[in-house]
Design a protein around this motif. Structure first.
Motif, PDB file in Angstrom:
ATOM      1  N   ASP A 213      65.504  75.651  65.556  1.00 57.76           N
ATOM      2  CA  ASP A 213      64.655  75.796  66.739  1.00 57.76           C
ATOM      3  C   ASP A 213      65.187  76.837  67.715  1.00 57.76           C
ATOM      4  OD1 ASP A 213      63.005  73.776  65.779  1.00 57.76           O
ATOM      5  OD2 ASP A 213      64.204  72.194  66.732  1.00 57.76           O
ATOM      6  N   SER A 214      66.295  77.499  67.377  1.00 54.65           N
ATOM      7  CA  SER A 214      66.944  78.405  68.319  1.00 54.65           C
ATOM      8  C   SER A 214      66.642  79.864  67.948  1.00 54.65           C
ATOM      9  CB  SER A 214      68.460  78.202  68.317  1.00 54.65           C
ATOM     10  OG  SER A 214      68.780  76.857  68.623  1.00 54.65           O
ATOM     11  N   ASP A 215      66.210  80.631  68.960  1.00 58.94           N
ATOM     12  CA  ASP A 215      66.076  82.072  68.779  1.00 58.94           C
ATOM     13  C   ASP A 215      67.475  82.669  68.686  1.00 58.94           C
ATOM     14  OD1 ASP A 215      65.681  84.822  69.008  1.00 58.94           O
ATOM     15  OD2 ASP A 215      63.908  84.560  70.268  1.00 58.94           O
ATOM     16  N   ILE A 216      67.713  83.476  67.662  1.00 52.37           N
ATOM     17  CA  ILE A 216      69.065  83.994  67.433  1.00 52.37           C
ATOM     18  C   ILE A 216      69.536  84.870  68.589  1.00 52.37           C
ATOM     19  CG2 ILE A 216      68.406  86.110  66.201  1.00 52.37           C
ATOM     20  CD1 ILE A 216      70.713  85.508  64.252  1.00 52.37           C
ATOM     21  N   THR A 217      68.595  85.481  69.314  1.00 49.77           N
ATOM     22  CA  THR A 217      68.987  86.336  70.441  1.00 49.77           C
ATOM     23  C   THR A 217      69.496  85.531  71.626  1.00 49.77           C
ATOM     24  OG1 THR A 217      66.724  86.366  71.296  1.00 49.77           O
ATOM     25  CG2 THR A 217      67.347  88.114  69.759  1.00 49.77           C
ATOM     26  N   SER A 218      69.175  84.231  71.675  1.00 49.02           N
ATOM     27  CA  SER A 218      69.607  83.390  72.801  1.00 49.02           C
ATOM     28  C   SER A 218      70.896  82.638  72.515  1.00 49.02           C
ATOM     29  CB  SER A 218      68.506  82.381  73.155  1.00 49.02           C
ATOM     30  OG  SER A 218      68.294  81.481  72.086  1.00 49.02           O
ATOM     31  N   LEU A 219      71.372  82.684  71.278  1.00 48.99           N
ATOM     32  CA  LEU A 219      72.598  81.963  70.946  1.00 48.99           C
ATOM     33  C   LEU A 219      73.799  82.659  71.555  1.00 48.99           C
ATOM     34  CD1 LEU A 219      72.000  81.110  67.181  1.00 48.99           C
ATOM     35  CD2 LEU A 219      71.805  79.575  69.144  1.00 48.99           C
ATOM     36  N   PRO A 220      74.756  81.926  72.102  1.00 47.51           N
ATOM     37  CA  PRO A 220      75.955  82.551  72.669  1.00 47.51           C
ATOM     38  C   PRO A 220      76.842  83.124  71.574  1.00 47.51           C
ATOM     39  CG  PRO A 220      76.149  80.167  72.732  1.00 47.51           C
ATOM     40  CD  PRO A 220      74.757  80.456  72.279  1.00 47.51           C
ATOM     41  N   ASP A 221      77.727  84.031  71.971  1.00 47.20           N
ATOM     42  CA  ASP A 221      78.644  84.656  71.020  1.00 47.20           C
ATOM     43  C   ASP A 221      79.555  83.639  70.350  1.00 47.20           C
ATOM     44  OD1 ASP A 221      77.628  87.110  71.345  1.00 47.20           O
ATOM     45  OD2 ASP A 221      79.401  88.039  72.229  1.00 47.20           O
ATOM     46  N   SER A 222      79.861  82.550  71.051  1.00 46.66           N
ATOM     47  CA  SER A 222      80.739  81.543  70.463  1.00 46.66           C
ATOM     48  C   SER A 222      80.121  80.933  69.213  1.00 46.66           C
ATOM     49  CB  SER A 222      81.032  80.449  71.490  1.00 46.66           C
ATOM     50  OG  SER A 222      79.834  79.818  71.904  1.00 46.66           O
ATOM     51  N   VAL A 223      78.809  80.867  69.150  1.00 45.51           N
ATOM     52  CA  VAL A 223      78.116  80.339  67.972  1.00 45.51           C
ATOM     53  C   VAL A 223      78.028  81.408  66.896  1.00 45.51           C
ATOM     54  CG1 VAL A 223      75.947  79.421  67.096  1.00 45.51           C
ATOM     55  CG2 VAL A 223      76.818  78.672  69.323  1.00 45.51           C
ATOM     56  N   ILE A 224      77.591  82.610  67.275  1.00 46.21           N
ATOM     57  CA  ILE A 224      77.439  83.701  66.301  1.00 46.21           C
ATOM     58  C   ILE A 224      78.785  84.037  65.669  1.00 46.21           C
ATOM     59  CG2 ILE A 224      76.797  86.118  66.019  1.00 46.21           C
ATOM     60  CD1 ILE A 224      74.424  84.291  66.506  1.00 46.21           C
ATOM     61  N   GLY A 225      79.826  84.173  66.506  1.00 45.37           N
ATOM     62  CA  GLY A 225      81.123  84.597  65.996  1.00 45.37           C
ATOM     63  C   GLY A 225      81.792  83.579  65.107  1.00 45.37           C
ATOM     64  N   ARG A 226      81.564  82.286  65.350  1.00 41.24           N
ATOM     65  CA  ARG A 226      82.259  81.247  64.588  1.00 41.24           C
ATOM     66  C   ARG A 226      81.460  80.765  63.381  1.00 41.24           C
ATOM     67  NH1 ARG A 226      84.550  77.523  69.621  1.00 41.24           N
ATOM     68  NH2 ARG A 226      85.121  79.279  70.958  1.00 41.24           N
ATOM     69  N   ARG A 227      80.141  80.874  63.435  1.00 40.76           N
ATOM     70  CA  ARG A 227      79.306  80.290  62.388  1.00 40.76           C
ATOM     71  C   ARG A 227      78.697  81.321  61.443  1.00 40.76           C
ATOM     72  NH1 ARG A 227      81.777  75.735  62.783  1.00 40.76           N
ATOM     73  NH2 ARG A 227      81.460  74.631  64.738  1.00 40.76           N
ATOM     74  N   ILE A 228      78.662  82.594  61.843  1.00 38.22           N
ATOM     75  CA  ILE A 228      78.046  83.634  61.008  1.00 38.22           C
ATOM     76  C   ILE A 228      79.082  84.711  60.732  1.00 38.22           C
ATOM     77  CG2 ILE A 228      76.223  85.367  60.846  1.00 38.22           C
ATOM     78  CD1 ILE A 228      74.509  83.644  62.627  1.00 38.22           C
ATOM     79  N   GLY A 229      79.224  85.097  59.480  1.00 35.60           N
ATOM     80  CA  GLY A 229      80.134  86.174  59.088  1.00 35.60           C
ATOM     81  C   GLY A 229      79.346  87.372  58.596  1.00 35.60           C
ATOM     82  N   PHE A 230      79.803  88.568  58.942  1.00 34.47           N
ATOM     83  CA  PHE A 230      79.117  89.795  58.524  1.00 34.47           C
ATOM     84  C   PHE A 230      80.142  90.819  58.081  1.00 34.47           C
ATOM     85  CE2 PHE A 230      77.977  94.156  59.734  1.00 34.47           C
ATOM     86  CZ  PHE A 230      76.892  94.354  58.894  1.00 34.47           C
ATOM     87  N   VAL A 231      79.918  91.428  56.919  1.00 35.54           N
ATOM     88  CA  VAL A 231      80.742  92.529  56.426  1.00 35.54           C
ATOM     89  C   VAL A 231      79.806  93.634  55.970  1.00 35.54           C
ATOM     90  CG1 VAL A 231      82.574  93.256  54.865  1.00 35.54           C
ATOM     91  CG2 VAL A 231      82.475  90.880  55.631  1.00 35.54           C
ATOM     92  N   GLY A 232      79.989  94.817  56.531  1.00 38.62           N
ATOM     93  CA  GLY A 232      79.180  95.962  56.155  1.00 38.62           C
ATOM     94  C   GLY A 232      79.960  96.973  55.333  1.00 38.62           C
ATOM     95  N   PRO A 233      79.344  98.112  55.027  1.00 35.79           N
ATOM     96  CA  PRO A 233      80.029  99.124  54.204  1.00 35.79           C
ATOM     97  C   PRO A 233      81.175  99.803  54.933  1.00 35.79           C
ATOM     98  CG  PRO A 233      77.906  99.943  54.963  1.00 35.79           C
ATOM     99  CD  PRO A 233      77.969  98.499  55.364  1.00 35.79           C
ATOM    100  N   GLU A 234      81.111  99.853  56.263  1.00 34.01           N
ATOM    101  CA  GLU A 234      82.165 100.480  57.051  1.00 34.01           C
ATOM    102  C   GLU A 234      82.966  99.390  57.759  1.00 34.01           C
ATOM    103  OE1 GLU A 234      80.425 103.324  59.637  1.00 34.01           O
ATOM    104  OE2 GLU A 234      79.626 104.555  58.016  1.00 34.01           O
TER     105      GLU A 234
END
Length: 852
Positions: A213-234
């Motif tokens: 039910d949460s818009d990803i743009t409204s989630l705080p960094d504490s949620v994004i940084g701890r629960r989602i991992g991202f690795v790109g080509p660089e």
């Protein structure tokens, strides 16, 4: 105003000079008239401003003098009429004079305050744009919504790439987490934008992305940084050690202070609060063990080893740990266990007949794999007093050398070494790495030794000053018999060195006893590496065939004694340099994946995150990642391939849209980039993405790849057309963007297809280094679209980028080995009376076709 005038003046200059920008246009005269009119308007504005400024100055002067005029005129009249006295008038004038200064200060204050307010508003407008995130969203610790089992929904999402082109245009995506899914095809820019949108690294221009039910743009960094991992080509790793890079995602908030807060710390925190700085304690333990699934440091150590094994970094970190030194006074337990490992290793080496693989430290024998200095010391220096670079000027060492009858021999060997070093390294620039790795002489000292050699030519060694003799005598101390094949160490010299060893140990002064640690079978040597301590000797370089077996015994022993994790921890203390510069491109990419896995993300997004690994390692690492993320969500974004086909759900990017593939359709995806290639519309960003996945260009900075792609030529061939013929001079290499090609060999008896080439393969790269004749012909087996790489640009990139040169070297070495195997196979077939069969292009370990 001045900028406007300058711009108009530049435009007038272009028009008058007939600038190529506008030359030949019918509208140039009209535009010149319009510019002239605008310039006249600006001039009229400046006249009005100057006129009003003059009027304001006149009024200011008038009113500033009006009060005095009224005092003198009216007061003088009243004094004449006798209504006031002359003293009263003088008192009023004096009071007025004293009032002027504070009144002026008050006006200046209000003027400066207003000026500061305007500038502050300008700064605030500049540093607080409308898109700036709310402070609470960045630093707040909000309750974490359910991500692990929530649906991920993207609705009509629009995102723009750097060039302003819509990389994602109205994308829709629904995933019920947890799930493993793939998004394939599209350009590299499209995949990158979609991945960053899902990881909330960029915000959508339009549309919405929701998790539950949460818009990803409204989630705080504490949620994004701890629960989602991202690795790109660089990848960017910062600086510090490997351990610092790995635990960085776990540094959320400090735990309990490491010690009681003293008076100075209280003052520091109070001052931080007053100045608006952070009040968090840097000396506290910041690691969030719970986020890593651990409850203590010991559990975290084991978790790190598991993660290193997942990304195939464990062995490399372990070997780095073997090359490090430790202080046994600080790590007494580890030092004692390493001594146990030394004794156990010696037993295993004897049992397996590998004693000749180790040159054991024996006081009665010369150590071939150690330097002359180490042979005399029979130990390692612990302070600068006996540092190898300063032994030539050490009084005691010079007495030892003289007592052993080596003084003149050291001077002569020093002269010969100086001549060799100056001759070899004279042409290299001062900062060249070869000075540090190979030269006995620093770059700054080359002119000094050249002057010494000229003095010797004029008058011999006897003419040298004491300081010059010391400089020459320091060089032979660095000689290693097994490495430096300069013919300066013979048997007689070795016997004299052994005599000097005995003299050195017997007469060592009390003040130097703490400056050296002798080799002792029962003592850990703090100045040498872990591996040298375990071996208690030097690895015999001449016994290279036994090196692998010896390494296996070392690993077996340290594992048996429970030292393996401790040595890996030592390896994690290795400095990675600024931005991870001391690591290879492959290691940086695997480190980035590892530090995402360490925080156990509920959603891991990999966007071309395996592109710098060789194909076999890509499959191995991805399989291990899937196993580690078995109960959590994984989204893989890449051009396509068998890895995507193995996942339960596969989506494809096409024209900015995200379309789900039916079962089995992902095995041979037709990416949007390929479709564009058919029409000749592959963009620069897409070309860079394609080239970055080719092992030859792996690790090259994307700006350099963009330059190479920009300066290359797009070429197309119809089916049956020849790209080039066998024997033709080579001047270009080719990257297949779409289509297939046959490698044709003309044997004189007819043409034979010896290999096949497919999309994203490179061929003809030998022409980038030499204009030698082509060894085969290339014929289009289907409509072919390729990128032709020019020789001159590539040569310049090779000169500036060692990664390209090393890649070419590896490919040529593998090519030579493959050619020899093919010749053996063909020879065997000819001997057996059979005709060689057509076959697909052989692939080297980096996944490219073995074809020139």
């Amino acid at each position: 105003e001045s900028l406007a005038i300058r711009g108009i003046a530049d435009r007038v200059g272009q028009l008058v000079a007939g600038s190529p920008e506008i030359h030949g246009h019918d509208t140039s005269q009209y535009e010149l008239a319009m510019v002239t009119r605008r310039l006249g308007g600006v001039f009229e504005l400046r006249v009005q401003i100057a006129t009003k400024r003059y009027l304001v100055n006149v009024l200011n002067q008038f009113f500033s003098q009006l009060t005095l005029f009224l005092f003198f005129s009216i007061g003088g009249y009243l004094a004449i009429m006798g209504d006031i006295t002359i003293g009263s008038l003088v008192a009023v004038l004096a009071a007025y004079k004293d009032m002027y200064a504070p009144w002026k200060d008050l006006i200046d204050y209000y003027q400066k305050a207003e000026d500061a307010r305007v500038k502050y508003d300008q700064l605030r407008e500049y540093f607080a744009p409308p898109t700036l995130m709310d402070r609470a969203r960045i630093s707040g610790d909000a309750p974490c919504p359910n991500i692990a089992t929530a649906p991920l929904i993207a609705s009509n999402v629009v995102a723009e790439a750097d060039e302003g082109v819509r990389a994602i245009d109205g994308a829709n995506l629904i995933l019920q987490l947890p799930i493993h899914a793939a998004v394939i095809g599209g350009s590299s820019a499209s995949r990158d934008e979609l991945a960053r949108l899902l990881a909330r690294q960029v915000l959508p221009r339009a549309g919405q992305i929701k998790i539950g039910d949460s818009d990803i743009t409204s989630l705080p960094d504490s949620v994004i940084g701890r629960r989602i991992g991202f690795v790109g080509p660089e990848t960017y790793l910062g600086s510090g050690s490997m351990f610092d890079a790995l635990i960085y995602p776990l540094l959320h908030r400090p735990g309990a202070p490491t010690s009681a807060i003293g008076k100075f710390k209280e003052l520091e925190l109070r001052e931080a609060a007053r100045t608006g700085n952070s009040e968090l304690d840097l000396d506290a333990d910041w690691i969030d063990y719970e986020n890593a699934g651990c409850s203590s440091k010991s559990q975290l150590r084991l978790r790190i080893v598991e993660i290193l094994r997942v990304v195939s970094l464990e062995e490399e970190v372990y070997e780095a740990g073997l090359r490090r030194t430790i202080n046994p006074a600080v790590r007494a337990s580890l030092g004692k266990k390493l001594l146990d490992a030394r004794r156990l290793l010696r037993e295993r080496v004897v049992q397996r007949n590998l004693t000749s693989a180790i040159e054991t430290f024996d006081r009665a024998l010369y150590i071939e794999n150690a330097s002359v200095a180490e042979n005399i010391l029979f130990g390692t220096p612990l302070s600068g007093a006996l540092a190898i670079e300063r032994l030539g000027e050490n009084d005691y060492m010079r007495r030892v050398i003289a007592a052993a009858g080596l003084t003149e021999e050291f001077l002569e060997k020093g002269r010969r070494l100086a001549a060799v070093m100056t001759d070899i390294f004279r042409g290299l620039e001062a900062g060249h790495e070869f000075f540090e790795r190979f030269s006995f002489i620093r770059a700054d000292d080359l002119p000094v030794f050249e002057a010494i050699l000229r003095r010797i030519e004029g008058g011999g060694l006897q003419q040298l000053a004491p300081g010059e003799r010391s400089r020459l005598m320091e060089l032979p101390f660095k000689l290693i018999a097994s490495q430096h094949t300069v013919g300066l160490i013979d048997q007689a010299f070795k016997e004299k060195i052994l005599a000097a060893r005995e003299i050195f140990a017997k007469e060592l002064p009390a003040e130097l006893k703490s400056a050296v640690q002798f080799f002792d079978i029962d003592t850990y040597n703090a100045a040498t590496t872990v591996i040298d301590n375990v071996l208690f000797g030097k690895g015999a370089l001449s016994k290279a065939s036994m090196t692998g077996a010896l390494q296996e015994i070392v690993t077996e022993v340290v594992t048996e004694l429970g030292l393996y994790v401790s040595i890996v921890e030592l390896g994690l203390e290795t400095d990675i340099g600024i931005g991870g510069a001391k690591l290879s491109a492959s290691q940086r990419q695997r480190m980035a994946i590892a530090r995402c896995l360490i925080k156990r993300p509920e959603l891991l997004i990999l966007c071309d995150a395996l592109s710098l690994l060789d194909p076999a390692m890509q499959d191995r690492v991805f399989a291990a990642i899937r196993a580690d993320m078995a109960d959590r969500s994984l989204i893989l974004l890449e051009a396509g391939g068998t890895r995507a086909a193995s996942l339960p759900r596969v989506f494809m990017i096409e024209d900015g849209k995200v379309i789900e593939q039916t079962a089995g359709a992902a095995a041979a995806p037709r990416a949007a980039a390929t479709a564009d290639a058919d029409e000749g519309h592959v963009g620069l960003g897409e070309l860079v993405g394609i080239m970055a996945q080719i092992p030859l260009f792996a690790g090259i900075d994307r700006s350099k790849l963009k330059l190479l792609a920009f300066t290359s030529e797009r070429v197309t061939y119809d089916q049956g057309q020849y790209v080039f013929r066998q024997g033709a001079p080579g001047d270009k290499a080719y990257v297949i963007l779409d289509g297939k090609a046959d490698v044709v060999l003309d044997t004189g008896a007819g043409e034979t297809v010896v290999a096949h080439l497919n999309r994203h393969q490179v061929f003809g790269e030998m022409a980038l280094l030499s204009s030698m004749p082509r060894t085969t012909s290339i014929r289009a087996a289907a409509p072919l679209t390729m990128l032709a790489l020019s020789q001159d640009v590539f040569i310049r990139l090779v000169e500036e980028n060692s990664n390209i040169a090393m890649g070419m070297t590896r490919i040529l070495a593998d090519r030579l080995a493959g050619t020899l195997r093919d010749l053996s196979r063909v020879s065997a077939q000819v001997s057996a009376g059979t005709r060689p069969q057509n076959r697909p292009a052989s692939r080297d370990p980096r996944g490219r076709a073995g074809v020139t």
